[in-house]
Design an enzyme around this catalytic site. Structure first.
Site, PDB file in Angstrom:
ATOM      1  N   PHE A  74       4.958  -9.503  -5.017  1.00  0.00           N
ATOM      2  CA  PHE A  74       5.487  -7.973  -5.187  1.00  0.00           C
ATOM      3  C   PHE A  74       6.329  -8.443  -5.452  1.00  0.00           C
ATOM      4  O   PHE A  74       7.077  -6.762  -5.941  1.00  0.00           O
ATOM      5  CB  PHE A  74       4.768  -6.749  -4.131  1.00  0.00           C
ATOM      6  N   ASP A  75       7.389  -8.870  -5.394  1.00  0.00           N
ATOM      7  CA  ASP A  75       8.668  -9.127  -5.881  1.00  0.00           C
ATOM      8  C   ASP A  75       9.463 -10.374  -5.792  1.00  0.00           C
ATOM      9  O   ASP A  75       9.077 -10.693  -4.816  1.00  0.00           O
ATOM     10  CB  ASP A  75       9.785  -7.539  -5.824  1.00  0.00           C
ATOM     11  N   TYR A  89       7.460  -0.124   3.976  1.00  0.00           N
ATOM     12  CA  TYR A  89       7.748   1.759   2.891  1.00  0.00           C
ATOM     13  C   TYR A  89       6.563   2.396   3.272  1.00  0.00           C
ATOM     14  O   TYR A  89       5.806   3.400   2.659  1.00  0.00           O
ATOM     15  CB  TYR A  89       6.632   0.876   1.477  1.00  0.00           C
ATOM     16  N   ILE A 148      15.489  -1.234   2.861  1.00  0.00           N
ATOM     17  CA  ILE A 148      14.586  -0.902   4.369  1.00  0.00           C
ATOM     18  C   ILE A 148      14.562  -1.233   5.665  1.00  0.00           C
ATOM     19  O   ILE A 148      15.507  -2.356   5.640  1.00  0.00           O
ATOM     20  CB  ILE A 148      13.281  -1.151   3.920  1.00  0.00           C
TER      21      ILE A 148
END
Length: 557
Positions: free
Chosen positions: A55-56, A101, A75
């Site tokens: 995702f990243d 998240y 985070i």
């Protein structure tokens, strides 16, 4: 626990995670520092879901991530997972949803209640309270001076990021980095890190970003907020205000005279850079360097550095580049802006106006008769260079040296030194080269060498004027030919001539030119008088030397 989370079949599902799972799968052997709360860090990462879908990734963006750890800017799971990491450490982090998240996720990127998997490598750690870190790797035993602000330095370096990634090296360019210190030409950390270094010293200098290139970084090689590590070797340094530095290594106890401008000096030398690299040596050529000093024939620093030397002195001369070869250097062995060190051994020096230096070591009492030009002398001698190198000695032969003074049979300086001596007298003579063997030297004698003679006059015989082989002590006989013609046959052969001359000498009426071979002198006299070389002298052929000289004057008139 990690295996259970990753779905190991033997353990089953342990349920929701309460905290971050950390797998330190690579820990470097050397860990000088661990990331603490409030530290600024730089790292790379890949982020995936449980199924491996990415995702990243900082790698995909081509830029590291930089930020402060433990202050809520990341985070929570990442904040916790990064703490305690070393530079170059690698970790797998599993971050549960409530530390990532949460139930909201990130629209279009991270679904709600997603567990996140991060593969992280730590690249840099620093703190705003950090100071320059200097580690001395090696230092020369001799260090007479250290770097100060406004000095000009020449150094080699390897530059890396904190994780070891190289970004620059002077070695790869094949030349030192040359610059002033403390004048704003360098980053602040390097300006500070070079202070106090000795020539030849090696240092490791770790520079935090705020003393380096800060938030902007530098080009593509130094990222923003990067700590820099320099391994530095200081080759040399000087100050533009420096003069020549002298170190007297060995000065003879007896120094009667010191070199001044206009003197001609012969010396040996080793020339090195400040790091000890040899660039030239007279010893390798087995020949001294010979030059006038103070007249611009050599570099200004050496012109100054040889002033005041004693014969036999050993001196170290340290010359800044503005008194040597300047910014351009010389050839391929002396770099631009290089400080030069000459270890000099002065063999001798003289001035073209020098006379023979005479020191009487012993003179007999009651010395009334002394040597003059044209006298025949016997003497012993030892000849050496001023550094003690033995050249010649009459003691190596069976008998003393014999010479007629003023007859150009010995060097001018030795001839002068043998004048006005008594039999038995001993002298030391210092003969400059213009009164010795000159610039060319002689067999066994170097060019432009000052010579030292120890002489002892053994005996002397009164000489005759130049051009004469025999002189009368009074008036010669009026009927010279008749007296010389012993058998009255009208001709004088060689044996009659020899007998007559020997008789005159024996009776004290005249004397021969002094020689080790009187027979040869008499034979030369006969040959001069026997003008047609028929083996006898006639009345017409016999002439006195004084009459011959007078005839020549009349001819010229």
């Amino acid at each position: 626990l990690l295996l259970g989370i990753l779905g190991a079949p033997a353990l089953g599902d342990p349920g929701p995670l309460e905290d971050v799972v950390i797998d330190r799968y690579y820990i470097p052997k050397i860990c000088l520092r661990e990331a603490q709360m409030g530290d600024f860090i730089r790292y790379h990462y890949n982020g995936t879901f449980k199924d491996g879908k990415k995702f990243d990734s900082s790698y995909d963006r081509g830029a590291t991530v930089a930020g402060v750890v433990g202050v809520g800017r990341l985070i929570t799971g990442m904040d916790r997972g990064l703490q305690g990491m070393c530079v170059n450490e690698r970790r797998h982090l599993i971050v549960p949803p409530h530390l990532g998240y949460g139930s909201i996720g990130v629209a279009g990127l991270i679904p709600p209640d997603a567990t996140l998997y991060f593969d992280v490598v730590m690249l840099d750690i620093w703190n705003k309270n950090d100071k320059l870190q200097i580690t001395t790797l090696s230092k020369p035993e001799r260090c007479n001076r250290t770097v100060e602000n406004s000095d000009f330095v020449r150094y080699h370096y390897n530059g890396t990021l904190l994780d070891g990634t190289p970004f620059d090296s002077s070695y790869s360019k094949g030349s030192t980095y040359d610059t002033y210190v403390g004048t704003g030409w360098l980053i602040k950390g390097m300006d500070q890190g070079l202070l106090g270094m000795c020539a030849g010293e090696k240092r490791s200098i770790i520079i935090p970003p705020f003393l380096a290139y800060g938030e902007k970084g530098y080009g593509t090689v130094i990222p923003p907020q990067a700590s820099l590590v320099f391994s530095v070797l200081l080759v040399d340094f000087h100050n533009p205000k420096d003069g020549v530095f002298l170190e007297h290594l060995e000065v003879p106890e007896s120094c009667k005279r010191r070199a001044v401008t206009g003197d001609f000096v012969r010396y040996h030398y080793n020339g090195t850079l400040m790091d000890g690299t040899l660039f030239d040596s007279s010893y390798s050529r087995n020949q001294t360097y010979n030059t006038y000093i103070g007249k611009g024939y050599i570099i200004p620093g050496m012109d100054q550095g040889l002033q005041g030397v004693c014969m036999g002195e050993q001196r170290r001369v340290v010359i800044p580049p503005h008194l040597a070869y300047g910014e351009n250097g010389a050839g391929d062995k002396i770099p631009g802006s290089a400080v030069l060190i000459f270890d000099v051994h002065v063999i001798d020096f003289h001035n073209p106006a020098d006379p023979v230096e005479i020191e009487t070591m012993f003179r007999p009492e009651g010395c009334n008769v002394t040597t003059r030009n044209r006298d025949f002398v016997r003497y012993h001698y030892n000849c050496s260079l001023l550094d003690g190198t033995r050249l010649f000695s009459s003691h190596d032969y069976e008998k003393p040296q014999e010479v007629t003074l003023g007859a150009n049979k010995v060097i001018e300086g030795l001839n002068s030194g043998l004048l006005d001596m008594c039999a038995g007298e001993r002298r030391v003579l210092i003969v400059p080269p213009h009164l010795g063997h000159g610039e060319s030297g002689a067999r066994g004698v170097p060019g432009s060498a000052v010579l030292r003679f120890e002489v002892e006059l053994i005996s002397m015989e009164e000489g005759v004027p130049e051009g004469y082989l025999f002189i009368w002590h009074g008036e010669p006989p009026a009927n010279l030919y008749e007296q010389m013609d012993l058998n009255k046959d009208g001709g004088i052969p060689a044996d009659e001539f020899s007998t007559f001359i020997k008789t005159q000498v024996a009776e004290g009426k005249g004397r021969l030119m002094p020689s080790s071979d009187p027979e040869k002198v008499i034979a030369d006299m006969f040959r001069n008088q026997d003008r047609n070389q028929d083996g006898k002298i006639t009345p017409e052929e016999l002439k006195l030397k004084s009459d011959e000289d007078q005839e020549k004057i009349h001819e010229e008139l």
